[in-house]
Write a protein that holds these residues in place. Structure first.
Motif, PDB file in Angstrom:
ATOM      1  N   SER A 278      13.887   4.351   0.049  1.00  0.00           N
ATOM      2  CA  SER A 278      12.870   5.087   0.791  1.00  0.00           C
ATOM      3  C   SER A 278      11.881   5.723  -0.170  1.00  0.00           C
ATOM      4  N   THR A 279      10.823   6.300   0.370  1.00  0.00           N
ATOM      5  CA  THR A 279       9.825   6.974  -0.452  1.00  0.00           C
ATOM      6  C   THR A 279      10.389   8.306  -0.941  1.00  0.00           C
ATOM      7  N   TRP A 280      10.352   8.525  -2.247  1.00  0.00           N
ATOM      8  CA  TRP A 280      10.787   9.799  -2.814  1.00  0.00           C
ATOM      9  C   TRP A 280      10.092  10.018  -4.151  1.00  0.00           C
ATOM     10  N   ARG A 281      10.108  11.256  -4.587  1.00  0.00           N
ATOM     11  CA  ARG A 281       9.387  11.607  -5.811  1.00  0.00           C
ATOM     12  C   ARG A 281      10.100  12.751  -6.515  1.00  0.00           C
ATOM     13  N   GLN A 282      10.361  12.542  -7.788  1.00  0.00           N
ATOM     14  CA  GLN A 282      10.899  13.577  -8.652  1.00  0.00           C
ATOM     15  C   GLN A 282       9.992  13.703  -9.866  1.00  0.00           C
ATOM     16  N   LEU A 283      10.325  14.622 -10.763  1.00  0.00           N
ATOM     17  CA  LEU A 283       9.519  14.781 -11.970  1.00  0.00           C
ATOM     18  C   LEU A 283       9.664  13.533 -12.840  1.00  0.00           C
ATOM     19  N   GLY A 284       8.576  12.826 -13.020  1.00  0.00           N
ATOM     20  CA  GLY A 284       8.573  11.646 -13.876  1.00  0.00           C
ATOM     21  C   GLY A 284       9.125  10.388 -13.250  1.00  0.00           C
ATOM     22  N   GLU A 285       9.470  10.410 -11.960  1.00  0.00           N
ATOM     23  CA  GLU A 285      10.053   9.222 -11.332  1.00  0.00           C
ATOM     24  C   GLU A 285       9.754   9.233  -9.842  1.00  0.00           C
ATOM     25  N   GLU A 286       9.441   8.070  -9.299  1.00  0.00           N
ATOM     26  CA  GLU A 286       9.184   7.985  -7.868  1.00  0.00           C
ATOM     27  C   GLU A 286       9.339   6.547  -7.385  1.00  0.00           C
ATOM     28  N   VAL A 287       9.570   6.411  -6.094  1.00  0.00           N
ATOM     29  CA  VAL A 287       9.607   5.116  -5.420  1.00  0.00           C
ATOM     30  C   VAL A 287       8.577   5.155  -4.299  1.00  0.00           C
ATOM     31  N   SER A 288       7.736   4.140  -4.231  1.00  0.00           N
ATOM     32  CA  SER A 288       6.683   4.101  -3.220  1.00  0.00           C
ATOM     33  C   SER A 288       6.590   2.702  -2.630  1.00  0.00           C
ATOM     34  N   TRP A 289       6.065   2.647  -1.407  1.00  0.00           N
ATOM     35  CA  TRP A 289       5.813   1.379  -0.707  1.00  0.00           C
ATOM     36  C   TRP A 289       4.311   1.191  -0.561  1.00  0.00           C
ATOM     37  N   GLU A 290       3.877  -0.041  -0.679  1.00  0.00           N
ATOM     38  CA  GLU A 290       2.455  -0.328  -0.507  1.00  0.00           C
ATOM     39  C   GLU A 290       2.266  -1.695   0.146  1.00  0.00           C
ATOM     40  N   LEU A 291       1.175  -1.806   0.854  1.00  0.00           N
ATOM     41  CA  LEU A 291       0.805  -3.057   1.518  1.00  0.00           C
ATOM     42  C   LEU A 291      -0.528  -3.520   0.950  1.00  0.00           C
ATOM     43  N   GLU A 292      -0.528  -4.717   0.363  1.00  0.00           N
ATOM     44  CA  GLU A 292      -1.756  -5.297  -0.178  1.00  0.00           C
ATOM     45  C   GLU A 292      -2.230  -6.410   0.751  1.00  0.00           C
ATOM     46  N   VAL A 293      -3.483  -6.336   1.167  1.00  0.00           N
ATOM     47  CA  VAL A 293      -4.099  -7.369   2.000  1.00  0.00           C
ATOM     48  C   VAL A 293      -5.169  -8.047   1.158  1.00  0.00           C
ATOM     49  N   LEU A 294      -5.026  -9.353   0.992  1.00  0.00           N
ATOM     50  CA  LEU A 294      -5.923 -10.110   0.109  1.00  0.00           C
ATOM     51  C   LEU A 294      -6.527 -11.266   0.888  1.00  0.00           C
ATOM     52  N   GLY A 295      -7.842 -11.403   0.793  1.00  0.00           N
ATOM     53  CA  GLY A 295      -8.537 -12.484   1.496  1.00  0.00           C
ATOM     54  C   GLY A 295      -9.734 -12.974   0.710  1.00  0.00           C
ATOM     55  N   PHE A 296     -10.236 -14.151   1.097  1.00  0.00           N
ATOM     56  CA  PHE A 296     -11.398 -14.750   0.453  1.00  0.00           C
ATOM     57  C   PHE A 296     -12.346 -15.284   1.519  1.00  0.00           C
ATOM     58  N   THR A 297     -13.635 -15.119   1.273  1.00  0.00           N
ATOM     59  CA  THR A 297     -14.640 -15.644   2.189  1.00  0.00           C
ATOM     60  C   THR A 297     -15.030 -17.052   1.749  1.00  0.00           C
ATOM     61  N   GLU A 298     -15.793 -17.720   2.601  1.00  0.00           N
ATOM     62  CA  GLU A 298     -16.245 -19.070   2.276  1.00  0.00           C
ATOM     63  C   GLU A 298     -17.213 -19.068   1.098  1.00  0.00           C
ATOM     64  N   GLN A 299     -17.851 -17.938   0.848  1.00  0.00           N
ATOM     65  CA  GLN A 299     -18.765 -17.827  -0.299  1.00  0.00           C
ATOM     66  C   GLN A 299     -18.039 -17.427  -1.583  1.00  0.00           C
ATOM     67  N   GLY A 300     -16.712 -17.311  -1.513  1.00  0.00           N
ATOM     68  CA  GLY A 300     -15.940 -16.979  -2.706  1.00  0.00           C
ATOM     69  C   GLY A 300     -15.792 -15.496  -2.965  1.00  0.00           C
ATOM     70  N   LYS A 301     -16.242 -14.655  -2.061  1.00  0.00           N
ATOM     71  CA  LYS A 301     -16.092 -13.214  -2.247  1.00  0.00           C
ATOM     72  C   LYS A 301     -14.665 -12.799  -1.924  1.00  0.00           C
ATOM     73  N   ARG A 302     -14.158 -11.849  -2.699  1.00  0.00           N
ATOM     74  CA  ARG A 302     -12.755 -11.453  -2.623  1.00  0.00           C
ATOM     75  C   ARG A 302     -12.617 -10.117  -1.899  1.00  0.00           C
TER      76      ARG A 302
END
Length: 319
Positions: A278-302
């Motif tokens: 789960s998400t938690w945080r201590q001094l100098g240490e933590e665990v986090s969750w993230e969601l990355e959404v990646l896509g490309f257009t027909e013109q090559g834009k990211r």
């Protein structure tokens, strides 16, 4: 100073599972109050002599008052937040991060305007200094050797200043502005806060306007363990941050372009059997969750977006 919440007798979560302890918020404003005390001491010293100008005393008085008031306000807020955190030790999502049910992707947000404003002022100042010094350094009355050496130094210093200004003050803002112009503002809406560890949830991607040219879109769910350690002593002391990928799952999204009137649904699964995931945080240490959404257009834009997710052990968690 921040202590792990278990020091204050942290109880188990409503689900009967002991989650990792999350540190309580820091007490803020102490440095500002110390600066106010130092400024007050110096001000008392100036009042005992008549050699210092009144303007210096006035500037010191204003700075002392600003530091004192700002420090007192920040300390009061942080103490109230710590007291709230102690009362909700098993619900860290209420106080350890400003979680919201709908979040704008940082890569497509305009962000604070202070840095671009400072960058613009720095560029104007550098170019103004160059225009003022160039006639004197490169003028016909200057010896040739001094003209060559001075011109090189002036050009090198101006170029270095412009690069540093661009690198640290303007580049990130320009990239966000460029992406925002193409894709608009894109938000992620959660079904609730927090998301329960060991559950399945569906989040929604909300574009500001239609992006019909998008031809591929993937979503990657990650759990990251980050550790920051200090190595060495004295002048050789340095902080080293290590990010370890503990979990990653990528899925291709089925869509027909991003539509402003039709949120894109993204199913997520948090079927992990360890409460320390789960998400938690201590001094100098933590665990986090993230969601990355990646896509490309027909013109090559990211299109690249990254959202932090509030994944916690809750009453709904059954591991």
């Amino acid at each position: 100073m921040a202590e792990p919440a278990f020091i204050f007798g942290r109880a188990e979560s409503p689900g009967g599972i002991q989650p990792p302890p999350t540190r309580l918020p820091f007490v803020q404003g102490i440095v500002l109050l110390l600066l106010a005390l130092v400024g007050g001491y110096q001000l008392l010293g100036l009042w005992t002599t008549t050699l210092e100008p009144v303007s210096l005393q006035g500037a010191l008085l204003v700075g002392t008052l600003v530091c004192g008031v700002w420090g007192a306000v920040r300390m009061r807020r942080s103490l109230r937040l710590r007291a709230f955190a102690k009362e909700h030790r098993t619900e860290p999502w209420l106080w350890d991060h400003p979680w919201t049910q709908e979040t704008v992707a940082p890569q497509l947000a305009t962000g604070p305007l202070l840095r671009p404003i400072l960058g613009g002022l720095a560029i104007v100042g550098l170019l103004g200094a160059f225009g003022y010094l160039a006639p004197e350094v490169l003028g016909p009355g200057t010896p040739e050797k001094q003209r060559l050496g001075g011109g090189f130094m002036l050009l090198a210093l101006t170029t270095s200043g412009l690069y540093v200004t661009w690198r640290f003050l303007l580049r990130a803002f320009y990239r966000r502005w460029k992406a925002r112009r193409v894709f608009g503002r894109v938000s992620l809406r959660l079904p609730q806060v927090p998301l329960s560890l060991g559950s399945r949830d569906t989040v929604e991607l909300l574009p500001e306007h239609d992006v019909p040219s998008l031809h591929s879109l993937t979503a990657t769910l990650r759990r990251i363990h980050q550790v920051t350690r200090t190595k060495g002593t004295g002048k050789s002391e340095r902080r080293i941050t290590t990010r370890t990928l503990q979990h990653e799952h990528t899925q291709e999204l089925d869509f027909e372009g991003l539509r402003a009137d039709r949120p894109l649904k993204i199913p997520l699964t948090f079927l992990i059997t360890d409460a320390r995931s789960s998400t938690w945080r201590q001094l100098g240490e933590e665990v986090s969750w993230e969601l990355e959404v990646l896509g490309f257009t027909e013109q090559g834009k990211r299109l690249a977006m990254n959202f932090r997710l509030p994944v916690y052990v809750t009453a709904a968690t059954r591991l």
